[in-house]
Design a protein around this motif. Structure first.
Motif, short mmCIF file in Angstrom:
data_model
loop_
_atom_site.label_atom_id
_atom_site.label_comp_id
_atom_site.label_asym_id
_atom_site.label_seq_id
_atom_site.Cartn_x
_atom_site.Cartn_y
_atom_site.Cartn_z
N GLU A 108 15.09 -3.87 16.09
CA GLU A 108 14.69 -3.01 15.27
C GLU A 108 14.95 -1.61 15.78
O GLU A 108 14.63 -1.35 16.28
CB GLU A 108 13.36 -2.74 16.17
CG GLU A 108 12.50 -3.85 15.75
CD GLU A 108 10.80 -3.83 15.63
OE1 GLU A 108 10.71 -3.32 16.66
OE2 GLU A 108 9.90 -4.35 14.35
N VAL A 109 16.10 -1.42 14.99
CA VAL A 109 16.72 -0.43 14.74
C VAL A 109 18.00 0.00 14.18
O VAL A 109 17.61 -0.58 12.70
CB VAL A 109 18.32 -0.05 15.94
CG1 VAL A 109 17.51 -0.41 18.28
CG2 VAL A 109 18.83 -1.54 16.77
N GLY A 110 18.35 0.93 13.66
CA GLY A 110 18.81 1.77 13.25
C GLY A 110 20.18 0.97 12.25
O GLY A 110 20.70 0.41 13.21
N GLU A 111 21.33 1.08 11.36
CA GLU A 111 21.90 -0.14 11.25
C GLU A 111 23.30 0.60 11.52
O GLU A 111 23.80 -0.02 12.54
CB GLU A 111 22.66 0.80 9.98
CG GLU A 111 22.44 -0.71 8.47
CD GLU A 111 22.48 0.05 7.26
OE1 GLU A 111 23.12 0.16 6.52
OE2 GLU A 111 21.39 -0.76 6.24
N SER A 112 23.82 1.27 11.87
CA SER A 112 25.11 2.19 12.51
C SER A 112 24.93 1.66 14.50
O SER A 112 25.39 0.94 14.66
CB SER A 112 25.30 3.71 12.53
OG SER A 112 24.23 4.20 13.57
#
Ligand SMILES: Nc1ncnc2c1ncn2[C@@H]1O[C@H](COP(=O)(O)OP(=O)(O)O)[C@@H](O)[C@H]1O
Ligand SMILES: [Mg+2]
Ligand SMILES: [Zn+2]
Length: 371
Positions: A307-311
């Protein structure tokens, strides 16, 4: 700033389809409206800030709308909808049982229930934190709940389902509201940022969403706090500074050191973390979470659990390729033991340093075993 309205109020969803992350519930309710098969008593369960009150109000508005859309949503234009949207409708009655839990309060409500609606077809009674009603208030309420007049619909809401007595449970249709996924919260924040003309890094919104722990209301409050602090541009750096969150980067670097078997490097990094005012125990827990993330992205089947952002996701995938599963599992064992022993330890810093030394020795350990 006198016209400032907190985002959690400004952006309360007004239709079933704009409620985030509760699709099965809103679909079931819409279907019941479509088939004219609505229960008279509902129990909405779930933690704070996940949309229980919002959904209850939408239901009340929708079943009183005189001009439903094809999609079974309120039109938001008819007289009834307008009175709901301006908070003036007499067809919705909200009782907060946390502060009004006496028999007297319930008797007032029961008196109201007898009177039919003047405009629209239903009167909806929302009783929030219903588990707080006193026993005698509960008893006074039971009869009404058992044989309500046709025009009355009850929506009971609670954050503590286990405290609801079976006689209530058996009379209600029960909906369990989900905690909202990080990804969904981050997306929702992104839409709000756009509407507010705020330029926000996706990574920043992900960190806010993680911090909110499933509650959309909390996410919106944190979002407001960051906006107050950093104006119309929200960066990942603003957010971690403001929320006092340890940068992911530290975890990636610690793992690099473990792979390079660089004990001095990892001890200096720990020193840096402590000097920045971060708690070593939180660091251990966060590092374990980091290894867990590395483990889930090793397999396409579990990659969705990240559950983290794309980069950041790309960084995780890249780092996970450098480690094999057994290394990660061993590291998790080391960290879990340090976590358990932390509180009882007399020298907590040394305990964390020893855990880092162990991480830096896993590679050698495994090579020896395989030799
Ligand atoms: N599922 C959701 N979808 C969209 N907004 C939500 C949702 N849950 C909470 N919110 C936001 O948080 C605020 C409070 O939500 P509310 O419905 O009162 O939560 P609850 O009754 O579960 O504590 C809303 O005004 C809205 O801004
Ligand atoms: Mg509520
Ligand atoms: Zn309408």
């Amino acid at each position: 700033m006198s016209d400032f309205v907190v985002s959690a109020r400004k952006y309360r969803p007004q239709t079933f389809d704009t409620v985030v992350g509760q699709k099965s519930i809103t679909a079931t309710l819409k279907n019941a409206i479509k088939n004219d098969h609505l229960a008279q008593a509902f129990l909405f369960c779930g933690s704070r800030g996940v949309g229980k009150t919002s959904t209850a109000r939408i239901l009340a508005k929708t079943i009183n709308c005189s001009n439903l859309t094809e999609n079974f949503e309120a039109c938001n234009q008819c007289e009834s909808c307008e009175s709901f949207n301006s908070g003036a409708s007499l067809n919705v009655y909200e009782l907060d049982a946390a502060s009004n839990n006496s028999v007297e309060d319930i008797r007032n409500l029961i008196d109201q229930v007898r009177v039919g609606p003047q405009l629209g077809n239903y009167k909806v009674y929302i009783i929030d934190e219903v588990h707080m009603l006193s026993t005698s208030a509960f008893n006074a309420f039971l009869k009404t709940l058992e044989e309500p007049p046709k025009h009355a619909i009850f929506i009971l809401a609670t954050t503590e389902k286990h405290k609801i007595i079976p006689t209530i449970l058996s009379r209600c249709q029960i909906f369990d509201f989900n905690r909202i996924k990080v990804k969904d919260i981050a997306e929702h924040l992104g839409e709000i940022a756009k509407k507010e003309g705020i330029d926000a890094e996706s990574e920043a919104l992900h960190v806010i969403a993680q911090k909110a722990d499933g509650a959309l209301r909390d996410a919106l409050s944190i979002f407001d706090q960051i906006v107050t602090f950093s104006g119309n541009t929200i960066t990942y750096q603003n957010v971690i500074d403001n929320l006092n969150i340890l940068d992911y980067d530290y975890y990636f670097r610690i793992v690099d050191y473990a792979l390079k078997e660089d004990i001095p490097g990892s001890m200096l990094l720990l020193n840096d973390i402590i000097e920045h005012g971060f708690d070593p125990h939180n660091f251990i827990v966060g590092l374990a979470d980091h290894f867990r993330n590395l483990l889930v992205c090793k397999d396409v089947r579990t990659a969705g659990l990240l559950e983290v952002g794309e980069s950041t996701q790309e960084r995780y995938v890249a780092q996970s390729k450098e480690l094999d599963g057994s290394f990660i599992v061993r590291a998790l064992g080391v960290l879990s033991q340090a976590d358990v022993e932390y509180k009882a330890s007399k020298n907590q810093r040394l305990l964390v340093e020893m855990a880092l030394m162990q991480l830096c020795s896993i590679k050698a350990e495994q090579e020896k075993k395989n030799a």
